[in-house]
Design a protein around this motif. Structure first.
Motif, PDB file in Angstrom:
ATOM      1  N   ARG A  25       0.827  -1.206   0.000  1.00 51.60           N
ATOM      2  CA  ARG A  25       0.000   0.000   0.000  1.00 51.60           C
ATOM      3  C   ARG A  25       0.863   1.258   0.000  1.00 51.60           C
ATOM      4  O   ARG A  25       0.535   2.250  -0.628  1.00 51.60           O
ATOM      5  CB  ARG A  25      -0.924  -0.022   1.208  1.00 51.60           C
ATOM      6  CG  ARG A  25      -1.926   1.096   1.244  1.00 51.60           C
ATOM      7  CD  ARG A  25      -3.000   0.773   2.272  1.00 51.60           C
ATOM      8  NE  ARG A  25      -3.901   1.848   2.474  1.00 51.60           N
ATOM      9  CZ  ARG A  25      -4.943   2.126   1.707  1.00 51.60           C
ATOM     10  NH1 ARG A  25      -5.188   1.376   0.660  1.00 51.60           N
ATOM     11  NH2 ARG A  25      -5.723   3.129   1.983  1.00 51.60           N
ATOM     12  N   HIS A  54      -7.602  -1.995  10.022  1.00 52.31           N
ATOM     13  CA  HIS A  54      -8.448  -2.648   9.024  1.00 52.31           C
ATOM     14  C   HIS A  54      -9.667  -1.780   8.771  1.00 52.31           C
ATOM     15  O   HIS A  54     -10.008  -0.909   9.573  1.00 52.31           O
ATOM     16  CB  HIS A  54      -8.867  -4.049   9.479  1.00 52.31           C
ATOM     17  CG  HIS A  54      -9.948  -4.043  10.513  1.00 52.31           C
ATOM     18  ND1 HIS A  54      -9.702  -3.791  11.836  1.00 52.31           N
ATOM     19  CD2 HIS A  54     -11.272  -4.242  10.398  1.00 52.31           C
ATOM     20  CE1 HIS A  54     -10.852  -3.839  12.494  1.00 52.31           C
ATOM     21  NE2 HIS A  54     -11.820  -4.106  11.651  1.00 52.31           N
ATOM     22  N   ARG A  55     -10.268  -2.039   7.637  1.00 54.83           N
ATOM     23  CA  ARG A  55     -11.514  -1.347   7.326  1.00 54.83           C
ATOM     24  C   ARG A  55     -12.377  -2.284   6.503  1.00 54.83           C
ATOM     25  O   ARG A  55     -11.884  -3.128   5.758  1.00 54.83           O
ATOM     26  CB  ARG A  55     -11.267  -0.035   6.596  1.00 54.83           C
ATOM     27  CG  ARG A  55     -10.706  -0.166   5.208  1.00 54.83           C
ATOM     28  CD  ARG A  55     -10.420   1.214   4.603  1.00 54.83           C
ATOM     29  NE  ARG A  55      -9.788   1.074   3.310  1.00 54.83           N
ATOM     30  CZ  ARG A  55     -10.341   1.430   2.167  1.00 54.83           C
ATOM     31  NH1 ARG A  55     -11.536   1.974   2.152  1.00 54.83           N
ATOM     32  NH2 ARG A  55      -9.704   1.275   1.038  1.00 54.83           N
ATOM     33  N   VAL A  56     -13.666  -2.098   6.676  1.00 55.15           N
ATOM     34  CA  VAL A  56     -14.630  -2.894   5.943  1.00 55.15           C
ATOM     35  C   VAL A  56     -14.772  -2.318   4.544  1.00 55.15           C
ATOM     36  O   VAL A  56     -14.945  -1.111   4.372  1.00 55.15           O
ATOM     37  CB  VAL A  56     -15.998  -2.894   6.669  1.00 55.15           C
ATOM     38  CG1 VAL A  56     -17.028  -3.686   5.873  1.00 55.15           C
ATOM     39  CG2 VAL A  56     -15.861  -3.450   8.079  1.00 55.15           C
ATOM     40  N   LEU A  57     -14.650  -3.178   3.571  1.00 49.41           N
ATOM     41  CA  LEU A  57     -14.911  -2.801   2.192  1.00 49.41           C
ATOM     42  C   LEU A  57     -16.353  -3.213   1.894  1.00 49.41           C
ATOM     43  O   LEU A  57     -17.122  -3.459   2.811  1.00 49.41           O
ATOM     44  CB  LEU A  57     -13.916  -3.492   1.256  1.00 49.41           C
ATOM     45  CG  LEU A  57     -12.432  -3.220   1.564  1.00 49.41           C
ATOM     46  CD1 LEU A  57     -11.546  -4.057   0.670  1.00 49.41           C
ATOM     47  CD2 LEU A  57     -12.115  -1.747   1.423  1.00 49.41           C
ATOM     48  N   GLU A  58     -16.735  -3.307   0.658  1.00 50.28           N
ATOM     49  CA  GLU A  58     -18.104  -3.703   0.340  1.00 50.28           C
ATOM     50  C   GLU A  58     -18.352  -5.156   0.755  1.00 50.28           C
ATOM     51  O   GLU A  58     -17.459  -5.995   0.722  1.00 50.28           O
ATOM     52  CB  GLU A  58     -18.407  -3.500  -1.147  1.00 50.28           C
ATOM     53  CG  GLU A  58     -17.693  -4.456  -2.090  1.00 50.28           C
ATOM     54  CD  GLU A  58     -16.238  -4.110  -2.371  1.00 50.28           C
ATOM     55  OE1 GLU A  58     -15.511  -4.990  -2.856  1.00 50.28           O
ATOM     56  OE2 GLU A  58     -15.800  -2.979  -2.087  1.00 50.28           O
ATOM     57  N   PHE A  61     -15.952  -8.112   2.565  1.00 55.63           N
ATOM     58  CA  PHE A  61     -14.537  -7.933   2.279  1.00 55.63           C
ATOM     59  C   PHE A  61     -13.925  -6.956   3.286  1.00 55.63           C
ATOM     60  O   PHE A  61     -14.525  -5.944   3.632  1.00 55.63           O
ATOM     61  CB  PHE A  61     -14.325  -7.418   0.852  1.00 55.63           C
ATOM     62  CG  PHE A  61     -14.696  -8.430  -0.190  1.00 55.63           C
ATOM     63  CD1 PHE A  61     -13.784  -9.384  -0.607  1.00 55.63           C
ATOM     64  CD2 PHE A  61     -15.970  -8.438  -0.731  1.00 55.63           C
ATOM     65  CE1 PHE A  61     -14.128 -10.322  -1.564  1.00 55.63           C
ATOM     66  CE2 PHE A  61     -16.326  -9.375  -1.689  1.00 55.63           C
ATOM     67  CZ  PHE A  61     -15.405 -10.325  -2.099  1.00 55.63           C
ATOM     68  N   GLN A  62     -12.728  -7.290   3.745  1.00 49.94           N
ATOM     69  CA  GLN A  62     -11.985  -6.467   4.702  1.00 49.94           C
ATOM     70  C   GLN A  62     -10.617  -6.161   4.127  1.00 49.94           C
ATOM     71  O   GLN A  62      -9.977  -7.050   3.549  1.00 49.94           O
ATOM     72  CB  GLN A  62     -11.776  -7.235   6.016  1.00 49.94           C
ATOM     73  CG  GLN A  62     -13.020  -7.702   6.709  1.00 49.94           C
ATOM     74  CD  GLN A  62     -13.544  -6.670   7.675  1.00 49.94           C
ATOM     75  OE1 GLN A  62     -12.815  -5.791   8.117  1.00 49.94           O
ATOM     76  NE2 GLN A  62     -14.804  -6.775   8.022  1.00 49.94           N
ATOM     77  N   GLU A  63     -10.163  -4.931   4.305  1.00 52.61           N
ATOM     78  CA  GLU A  63      -8.778  -4.604   4.008  1.00 52.61           C
ATOM     79  C   GLU A  63      -8.041  -4.546   5.341  1.00 52.61           C
ATOM     80  O   GLU A  63      -8.462  -3.852   6.268  1.00 52.61           O
ATOM     81  CB  GLU A  63      -8.643  -3.251   3.309  1.00 52.61           C
ATOM     82  CG  GLU A  63      -7.182  -2.927   3.029  1.00 52.61           C
ATOM     83  CD  GLU A  63      -6.954  -1.499   2.573  1.00 52.61           C
ATOM     84  OE1 GLU A  63      -6.232  -1.308   1.588  1.00 52.61           O
ATOM     85  OE2 GLU A  63      -7.483  -0.575   3.219  1.00 52.61           O
ATOM     86  N   ILE A  89      -6.570  -7.941   1.019  1.00 53.76           N
ATOM     87  CA  ILE A  89      -8.028  -7.946   0.979  1.00 53.76           C
ATOM     88  C   ILE A  89      -8.460  -9.370   1.284  1.00 53.76           C
ATOM     89  O   ILE A  89      -7.986 -10.324   0.647  1.00 53.76           O
ATOM     90  CB  ILE A  89      -8.570  -7.497  -0.391  1.00 53.76           C
ATOM     91  CG1 ILE A  89      -8.142  -6.057  -0.674  1.00 53.76           C
ATOM     92  CG2 ILE A  89     -10.098  -7.630  -0.431  1.00 53.76           C
ATOM     93  CD1 ILE A  89      -8.494  -5.567  -2.062  1.00 53.76           C
TER      94      ILE A  89
END
Length: 158
Positions: A25, A54-58, A61-63, A89
């Motif tokens: 990244r 971390h963050r929630v994607l759609e 899915f988690q990044e 991801i």
């Protein structure tokens, strides 16, 4: 027909984990005292800082991002500062809150660490410094320490 629908519903509820992608990244390197630092006797001291987020994607899915920051000093002078943010991801579903927290806080960083270590090592050697060869990290222990710290500060329930 009912048995097939029941099996399909059970499969939807079953925990799922799948690695989708691993990538760098962010990457940075600074050698503020070069080229003078190369002419000195090499007596390095290494400071390593490890962070995850971390963050929630759609959807499910988690990044997850593992950040390794290294500052190496030779005596009192900074030889180099190197940083890598290794990300992944992950498809993660069907976990309760506690299991999800452990997965993104310890399990995923365990997967990302070898990639981050290799990227950092490559970066440092390209700067003409000796390889770092970072030791393995026990992310489960770090996660447990962070949970304990947060519980003692009343930031999360026991």
């Amino acid at each position: 027909m009912t048995e097939q629908a029941t099996n399909s519903a059970a499969e939807d509820q079953a925990p799922q984990f799948s690695l989708q992608r691993i990538y760098v990244r962010d990457l940075s390197f600074e050698a503020p005292k070069s080229p003078e630092i190369f002419r000195q006797e090499w007596r390095p001291s290494v400071e390593l800082d490890i962070n995850t987020r971390h963050r929630v994607l759609e959807g499910d899915f988690q990044e997850v991002v593992l950040k390794l920051s290294v500052t190496v000093k030779n005596g009192e002078e900074t030889a180099f500062i190197a940083e890598v943010q290794q990300a992944g991801i992950f498809l993660i579903k069907g976990l309760d809150a506690s299991a999800m927290s452990h997965t993104v806080g310890a399990f995923c960083p365990n997967i990302l660490f070898p990639y981050a270590r290799e990227a950092l090592d490559n970066l440092v050697t390209r700067g003409s410094f000796p390889a770092l060869m970072l030791a393995p990290v026990n992310f489960d222990a770090l996660y447990a320490q962070e949970l304990q710290r947060m519980q003692s500060a009343n930031q999360i329930p026991a």
